[in-house]
Structure formats: structure tokens, C-alpha cells
Design a protein around this motif. Structure first.
Motif, mmCIF file in Angstrom:
data_model
loop_
_atom_site.group_PDB
_atom_site.id
_atom_site.type_symbol
_atom_site.label_atom_id
_atom_site.label_comp_id
_atom_site.label_asym_id
_atom_site.label_seq_id
_atom_site.Cartn_x
_atom_site.Cartn_y
_atom_site.Cartn_z
ATOM 1 N N HIS A 1 0.823 -1.212 0.000
ATOM 2 C CA HIS A 1 0.000 0.000 0.000
ATOM 3 C C HIS A 1 0.856 1.261 0.000
ATOM 4 N N GLN A 2 1.963 1.245 0.739
ATOM 5 C CA GLN A 2 2.866 2.395 0.736
ATOM 6 C C GLN A 2 3.475 2.597 -0.645
ATOM 7 N N ARG B 1 2.269 1.583 -3.515
ATOM 8 C CA ARG B 1 1.213 1.989 -4.443
ATOM 9 C C ARG B 1 0.950 3.492 -4.317
ATOM 10 N N GLU B 2 0.939 4.011 -3.113
ATOM 11 C CA GLU B 2 0.731 5.444 -2.895
ATOM 12 C C GLU B 2 1.901 6.256 -3.458
ATOM 13 N N GLN B 3 3.122 5.759 -3.297
ATOM 14 C CA GLN B 3 4.277 6.437 -3.873
ATOM 15 C C GLN B 3 4.173 6.510 -5.389
ATOM 16 N N ARG C 1 1.379 6.424 -7.168
ATOM 17 C CA ARG C 1 0.316 7.379 -7.487
ATOM 18 C C ARG C 1 0.818 8.816 -7.431
ATOM 19 N N GLN C 2 1.562 9.131 -6.392
ATOM 20 C CA GLN C 2 2.097 10.481 -6.245
ATOM 21 C C GLN C 2 3.083 10.805 -7.366
#
Length: 74
Positions: free
Chosen positions: A22-23, A25-27, A29-30
């Protein structure tokens, strides 16, 4: 009545894997959002005429650098 939960080693590993996923994936996305802003900024500046750029005080050779600074704070 007390309720306890026993985590097996596999549960701990799976929870850690989910957290890392999840971390990451967020990176991603950003990073994609920043890249989108960079491309838009670059495209808009590149579309300006030489006269418009000269009026703004921007040499055409600095377009890439300015777009990078706008997004990545370089």
C-alpha cells in the motif's frame, strides 16, 4: 471475557507485505500525479512562441528546467 488474537508468523509477514504494498502503491500514485503536472507545464511552455517566452524572460532552453522546478522543487 477477554478476547485474544494470536498472530502466526505468516499473518505477521502478510500484514507487513500488505503495508509495504500500500505504501509503494501510494508512492507510485504520487509520482504519476507529479509527472502529469510536469508534462502539462512543459507542454504549455513549449507551445508558447519565442516572442511570448522572450516577454516572460524565459529562454527556450530553460523550459525543461522550469517544468522540473515547478513540480519537483529542484
Amino acid at each position: 471475557m477477554a478476547v485474544t488474537r494470536s498472530n502466526s508468523g505468516l499473518d505477521v509477514v502478510l500484514d507487513a507485505g500488505r503495508t509495504i504494498f500500500h505504501q509503494r502503491r501510494e508512492q507510485i500514485r504520487q509520482a504519476l500525479a507529479k509527472r502529469k503536472v510536469y508534462r502539462a507545464t512543459f507542454s504549455e511552455l513549449a507551445a508558447l512562441t519565442d516572442r511570448d517566452l522572450r516577454d516572460l524572460g524565459i529562454p527556450r532552453s530553460n523550459i525543461k528546467r522550469l517544468a522540473m522546478e515547478a513540480v519537483y522543487d529542484c
